[in-house]
Motif scaffolding. Structure first.
Motif, PDB file in Angstrom:
ATOM      1  N   GLN A 285      47.080  32.710  36.858  1.00 56.82           N
ATOM      2  CA  GLN A 285      46.583  34.014  37.316  1.00 56.82           C
ATOM      3  C   GLN A 285      47.512  34.535  38.414  1.00 56.82           C
ATOM      4  O   GLN A 285      47.969  33.763  39.249  1.00 56.82           O
ATOM      5  N   THR A 286      47.715  35.825  38.435  1.00 52.13           N
ATOM      6  CA  THR A 286      48.606  36.362  39.472  1.00 52.13           C
ATOM      7  C   THR A 286      48.059  36.091  40.867  1.00 52.13           C
ATOM      8  O   THR A 286      48.821  35.873  41.800  1.00 52.13           O
ATOM      9  N   ARG A 287      46.731  36.099  41.030  1.00 50.26           N
ATOM     10  CA  ARG A 287      46.193  35.905  42.362  1.00 50.26           C
ATOM     11  C   ARG A 287      46.457  34.503  42.902  1.00 50.26           C
ATOM     12  O   ARG A 287      46.392  34.283  44.101  1.00 50.26           O
ATOM     13  N   SER A 288      46.740  33.564  42.021  1.00 45.67           N
ATOM     14  CA  SER A 288      46.971  32.190  42.483  1.00 45.67           C
ATOM     15  C   SER A 288      48.338  32.036  43.140  1.00 45.67           C
ATOM     16  O   SER A 288      48.652  30.969  43.662  1.00 45.67           O
ATOM     17  N   LYS A 290      49.640  34.866  45.066  1.00 51.17           N
ATOM     18  CA  LYS A 290      49.800  36.053  45.939  1.00 51.17           C
ATOM     19  C   LYS A 290      50.283  35.645  47.329  1.00 51.17           C
ATOM     20  O   LYS A 290      49.617  34.910  48.038  1.00 51.17           O
ATOM     21  N   ALA A 345      48.904  30.530  48.746  1.00 49.36           N
ATOM     22  CA  ALA A 345      48.607  31.886  48.257  1.00 49.36           C
ATOM     23  C   ALA A 345      47.255  32.350  48.788  1.00 49.36           C
ATOM     24  O   ALA A 345      46.344  31.550  48.986  1.00 49.36           O
ATOM     25  N   LEU A 347      43.976  33.589  48.315  1.00 45.40           N
ATOM     26  CA  LEU A 347      42.948  33.715  47.274  1.00 45.40           C
ATOM     27  C   LEU A 347      41.609  33.348  47.875  1.00 45.40           C
ATOM     28  O   LEU A 347      41.539  32.295  48.533  1.00 45.40           O
TER      29      LEU A 347
ATOM     30  N   ASN B 199      43.843  41.067  40.283  1.00 51.18           N
ATOM     31  CA  ASN B 199      44.293  39.901  39.532  1.00 51.18           C
ATOM     32  C   ASN B 199      44.620  40.317  38.107  1.00 51.18           C
ATOM     33  O   ASN B 199      44.101  41.304  37.602  1.00 51.18           O
ATOM     34  N   PHE B 200      45.473  39.547  37.479  1.00 53.82           N
ATOM     35  CA  PHE B 200      45.795  39.764  36.070  1.00 53.82           C
ATOM     36  C   PHE B 200      46.063  38.400  35.461  1.00 53.82           C
ATOM     37  O   PHE B 200      46.762  37.573  36.039  1.00 53.82           O
ATOM     38  N   LYS B 201      45.483  38.177  34.305  1.00 56.46           N
ATOM     39  CA  LYS B 201      45.677  36.886  33.643  1.00 56.46           C
ATOM     40  C   LYS B 201      45.440  37.045  32.154  1.00 56.46           C
ATOM     41  O   LYS B 201      44.694  37.931  31.718  1.00 56.46           O
TER      42      LYS B 201
END
Lengths: 348, 348, 348, 348
Positions: A285-288, A290, A345, A347, B199-201
């Motif tokens: 996931q992109t948030r992981s 950030k 990151a 999150l 978020n994007f996944k």
């Protein structure tokens, strides 16, 4: 302490360099330039830096920059190439985050960037700064050309497959999406919250500037005798600020003899401090990532058919730009590779 | 006025049906059921309906529903199939927005939905409700199985290419992204703003329930002698509420004899009220269809190589669910196909 | 059909007028002007209008506009005042969405808008267009000055309290928040997704242009003998596209003799088509009015102390601008007040 | 190294503690408990922690926790109070992030939290953990009750005004807004992206649980002879993940004798490492503190009237919870107050 200069510090890669370098245990930013904002405290523009960075922007000046041990260019393309000869002549080392020295063929560069390259004679000296397969060259480099954000995510995802010549390299499909910081900090209508928010769209489906860089770098990974990588690349704009997600589709040359892909990826990146192969079946996931320099990767083989899917995520401003630049600096100066980059990151 | 019943009105497709039908010039919702909310005014749950809808939720009851001219199912899979025999026996017509009657093979359905189909004998009576290639069958249908949201966007994008047998149908790549309403209105942690926002996944890269529906429907479009469509389908979750974007990659069977793709698409959809082919070079955006029943499509041939890229966008709750259901109703009852659907998307 | 002209159609209030008027049963937009975009189809700029609006932008021209029954100005302040004398002389009626004719005192206007008013002689002819207390005057108006977005939400929230002189009018506290469309469609860095997204801040705490309009309008509501309204107004910028939320704090002049506030509000707005008083204890949400012309209001008396809290929400582009403008048009031309405005808000 | 235990680590304050403590130079998390997730690696739940935290969740156990130097409670209210007597008896020190020990009057606590307090005898031992006016008491504390997120932002904003008895303390107006992490990580429909995204609303206008804590703490700041603080508090839910913004309105007791407010605030917080008074006229933004322990504050006196406006922003998970908890730990153990907290906010 390594003395650091930053040229063009008002953009998002500039502020990201400052966020990382202001806490770096062995580097200190001593000069940061901006023609437009000369004289203004950096922390007036980026209030997150209040209490962390006391510098003011200054006019760019080769003599001052030349006193630094290393200079980062966080400028739009076309700027670094003009200052480069004089700057390198001072003996300082340079890490260029722009596109100026990424493409080895100046004609190809000129075609995609709509201008003649101002300094073609130095291109051959530039080392393309992906530590995961260029670490040794980076150590010695006087000039590092940091890769683009999309190319970074894509290269890391394809590296194990292309090195082993496992897939049809002539028909790679790369579907990627980026947060809006990828477009920089300029007042363009298309990137207003009211236009880019609550929306998703492809762009550059007919051809994006990162395409030649992607193809060149993928070919660099391929063993002799492979068919040169050719990609269809469609980027998309996410209603988000940070993050890149690349979904890559590659067809196995021979599905019957494919190795265990999970093991292949885990082994290839086992010693890499900033590549994390997710457990089988987990989607990154992109948030992981950030605010961190990590790239997280998964590999799938849907329905056990012959198309392999690789998912890779990075923070476009960190591993996709300023974090990778600091990682390159660490390598160039013999520091711990994660110095200043050992960040969790943010999150959620 | 056509008397309409809705079963399972508390979900997002339910409220979307009410938004559209409450302004429909020739239809009137007379009953809306929900076991959990029976007795509660609909407008208490969905305050946008205050002043527009006066109904209360009621317990589902075949006799009452049977008095309607048409009944919509806006329920999770597994519900419609159990009520269907009794309901169809009343003579009412049914439009099912769930997955219960989309797949012709009950074994295949059972495998992907993890339960035995409760009413396999009625599957063959169901018409798959994509007006763009099933309009005549829909007119006569007693039972319409509305397609899923992803399948709708994907089918419309591939229709011109598959009907003409122009592409390698065995290796279709579909990279799609959806807003979070696609997951429904249930209190799951993964879909909290704090988890799915910013978020994007990808998800379901190993296999998503819409895959068999996609493959079945694409095969239905293909002329005899084509190789049966086979797709690699990777859905992604967008930090947005509404909207689906599908990016489809298909390799030309013969790049030298490809027709003008822009013209092909424009001609194919010239008479379609809810498919809009964008001008050449323009990328469709999800926000351009928000709240509308329109599907907007673009086709590209990057670098004039042999991979064709089709971009298609819909609002997953409208053309991807409730709007298409109303469109089907209009066709079934001989109304103007855009009755109640002549809505401008909400932009910005 | 009423013939409508729109001056300055490229901004967000322009496209919102087109969204509403293109479906209006008794009005037709026949001309829409923009110097910058003259010759361009409107639907090229706003793709949601494809299939709904066939007009091209034209150069503004008094003669052409003068043939319309009514002309809307959707321009920045300073534009309408210059065209107004010539335009009114043609006999057309005008609805101005800009700030040009809202303030009765041209000196005050000049001070807040940093320019001399170009047409002070016509200010007295302008009717301030809040239907909820100006309906009769609007019917006859040649020139309607539509209120600002914040002022609309605030006035409707305070109307019942001020009309009855129930609160300390000299110390009203108004804390409001707006989506970013309130800032218009200009390429300013501050309103990029990357700057205004994922963020919340106050702005104009030292003084906002809507302040004099708010105070003037509140005073207009007050019965003789009341102390003139004086407000502390702090607007905030939401990471959203549409929506205004106003939270108003007013101290009861005499908490012991306060009437039932819920009943007071319900009665005051019982006949208003676009004001909805929520049930006691329910908080209004901006999403419940997205794309609709409705204002939803709640009133609370926390801990039964003497401070009254009023919550009001509108869509800043609809009831806060273009929807209210259409409502004014309907009143001016004797149409059903909700003609073209009978729209369900888009939720979710 | 200080040995740290965390009780209830699956919520957002738990993962935030881990983000901060995993990089703390003088503390080490040795145990983290969760009944529901016992046995699971923490980094499986929060993938940002992969490579940074190797712990697994364990069942809560007083003996094991008692071996820690300090134990953090990151639990819902009602949990800490039951474990507290046994835990304190082991000699460990405790920092409770929940509401259990914030309110000195157990009757008042019971009324707002709908349950009898399980351990009223220990309440008097708890030190309320706002370093900015409780630093000395915190140093000696065995049990620190960390303040709530809203109360933190509000107290810091009002501290200079109340300490000097400059404002009408009986009629304070506090309008605040929070990101959705304030609601925790539970699968509630109201906090789905599809419900809380693209929306803004007040909640708890009739009374919010933080009200008694706010009033108690403000009264603690007031000098003898002041009228006890009384507040009207209206919280709002932002379509964001992190961040609190408080806008506080206070009327000057005597506008003519007010000191220079900017100077007052700057002097009061001159030595505070985590309070930053913005330059005059600048509005603080939530994004400028995202992921950092900083509180940024501005003070305005609009139109030089007698209402003072204070704006304060924090990250609700950091200074509003886990960061402040670590700050308290640093004070308790005589460490540098910013140890582990010297982080630049993530902007953009």
């Amino acid at each position: 302490m390594i003395k650091v200069g930053i040229v063009g510090g008002t953009g998002y890669t500039g502020v990201e360099l400052l966020r990382l370098l202001s806490k770096h245990p062995e580097a200190e930013v001593v000069v940061i330039t901006s023609r437009a904002e000369a004289g203004i405290p950096v922390a007036d523009l980026y209030t997150n830096l209040r209490g962390h960075v006391d510098l003011c922007f200054t006019e760019p000046d080769v003599a001052t920059l030349g006193e630094c041990d290393v200079v980062f260019f966080a400028t739009p393309h076309g700027v670094a190439q003009n200052l480069m000869p004089a700057l390198l002549a001072t003996g300082t080392r340079v890490i260029d985050l722009s596109a100026d020295f990424r493409i080895r063929d100046p004609e190809l560069w000129a075609r995609w960037y709509n201008q003649t390259h101002g300094c073609p004679e130095l291109i051959s000296q530039a080392v393309y700064g992906v530590p995961e397969y260029q670490r040794e060259a980076i150590k010695q480099a006087r000039l590092v050309a940091c890769p683009g954000c999309y190319p970074t995510a894509i290269q890391l995802g394809l590296l194990p497959l292309l090195e082993q010549n496992l897939v049809d390299s002539e028909h790679l499909i790369i579907d990627a999406a980026s947060g809006a910081t990828g477009a920089g900090r300029q007042g363009k209508v298309d990137f207003l919250l009211t236009e880019a928010g609550d929306n998703f769209k492809a762009y550059g489906a007919g051809g994006h500037r990162h395409l030649p860089e992607i193809e060149q770098s993928l070919r660099d990974m391929q063993p002799a005798g492979s068919k040169p990588a050719q990609v269809t690349f469609v980027p998309h704009l996410l209603p988000m600020i940070r993050g890149i997600h690349a979904t890559t589709y590659a067809r196995a040359l021979d599905a019957n003899t494919l190795p265990d892909l999970q093991a292949l990826f885990e082994e290839r990146f086992a010693d890499e401090p900033f590549v994390d192969v997710m457990p089988a079946g987990v989607h990154p996931q992109t948030r992981s990532v950030k605010g961190s320099n990590m790239c997280r990767i998964s590999v799938f083989q849907p329905q056990q058919r012959d198309t392999i899917v690789v998912l890779s995520v990075i923070d476009n401003l960190t591993k996709g730009a300023s974090g990778q630049a600091v990682q390159n600096m660490n390598i160039m100066f013999g520091l711990a590779e994660n110095a200043g980059l050992d960040v969790v990151a943010l999150l959620p």
